[in-house]
Design a protein around this motif. Structure first.
Motif, PDB file in Angstrom:
ATOM      1  N   TRP A  33       0.840  -1.194   0.000  1.00  0.00           N
ATOM      2  CA  TRP A  33       0.000   0.000   0.000  1.00  0.00           C
ATOM      3  C   TRP A  33       0.875   1.244   0.000  1.00  0.00           C
ATOM      4  CZ3 TRP A  33      -4.799   1.164  -0.981  1.00  0.00           C
ATOM      5  CH2 TRP A  33      -5.287   2.396  -0.591  1.00  0.00           C
ATOM      6  N   ALA A  34       0.618   2.135  -0.938  1.00  0.00           N
ATOM      7  CA  ALA A  34       1.369   3.385  -1.008  1.00  0.00           C
ATOM      8  C   ALA A  34       0.399   4.522  -1.293  1.00  0.00           C
ATOM      9  CB  ALA A  34       2.426   3.315  -2.098  1.00  0.00           C
ATOM     10  N   HIS A  35       0.641   5.652  -0.682  1.00  0.00           N
ATOM     11  CA  HIS A  35      -0.183   6.827  -0.909  1.00  0.00           C
ATOM     12  C   HIS A  35       0.293   7.527  -2.171  1.00  0.00           C
ATOM     13  CE1 HIS A  35      -2.232   6.537   2.915  1.00  0.00           C
ATOM     14  NE2 HIS A  35      -1.063   6.269   3.479  1.00  0.00           N
ATOM     15  N   THR A  36      -0.644   7.990  -2.957  1.00  0.00           N
ATOM     16  CA  THR A  36      -0.326   8.699  -4.190  1.00  0.00           C
ATOM     17  C   THR A  36      -0.642  10.170  -4.001  1.00  0.00           C
ATOM     18  OG1 THR A  36      -0.933   6.742  -5.443  1.00  0.00           O
ATOM     19  CG2 THR A  36      -0.755   8.781  -6.656  1.00  0.00           C
ATOM     20  N   GLN A  37       0.262  11.016  -4.411  1.00  0.00           N
ATOM     21  CA  GLN A  37       0.035  12.448  -4.302  1.00  0.00           C
ATOM     22  C   GLN A  37      -0.932  12.899  -5.406  1.00  0.00           C
ATOM     23  OE1 GLN A  37       1.119  14.478  -1.978  1.00  0.00           O
ATOM     24  NE2 GLN A  37       2.282  12.898  -0.913  1.00  0.00           N
TER      25      GLN A  37
END
Length: 132
Positions: free
Chosen positions: A65-69
């Motif tokens: 899981w990674a946050h996207t700007q």
């Protein structure tokens, strides 16, 4: 000479759609056969390396899981808006050169550029254009 009946008119009308329908059916069958042949001919040898997540040749580290700007999408969206709007400058330039259209097209282009400027001013005022 006899007048065409409703059935002959309907038959000739649907005759052209028959060709389109057959062509669509052939296209769907072609894709289905290609996918089926690929499934039958490919080797199926699952290994732990093949089942591992792959990204750019680097083994994954951490969780998936990674946050996207979101701001990058906003920059891309603004670019697309202004790139598409700039396409309208080329037809305007050809009409502007035609006799009798100069003043009218000049006013219309300034109105168009005014809308673009208002949109850009709004994006700047909301802080969208600041790169942090």
């Amino acid at each position: 000479m006899t007048e065409p009946t409703v059935t002959t008119l309907a038959a000739s009308y649907y005759e052209s759609y028959t060709v389109v329908g057959l062509l669509a059916l052939v296209g769907v069958l072609f894709v289905a056969v290609a996918f089926g042949a690929g499934r039958l001919l490919r080797p199926v040898v699952p290994t732990p390396e093949k089942l591992m997540t792959y990204e750019c040749g680097v083994d994954p580290v951490g969780e998936g899981w990674a946050h996207t700007q979101v701001r990058y999408y906003v920059y891309a969206f603004l670019y697309v808006i202004f790139a598409v709007d700039s396409i309208f400058l080329f037809p305007w330039a050809t009409i502007f050169a035609a006799p009798g259209y100069g003043a009218t097209t000049l006013v219309e282009m300034f109105i168009f550029l005014g809308f673009l400027a208002v949109g850009l001013l709004y994006a700047w005022k909301k802080g969208v254009l600041t790169w942090t």
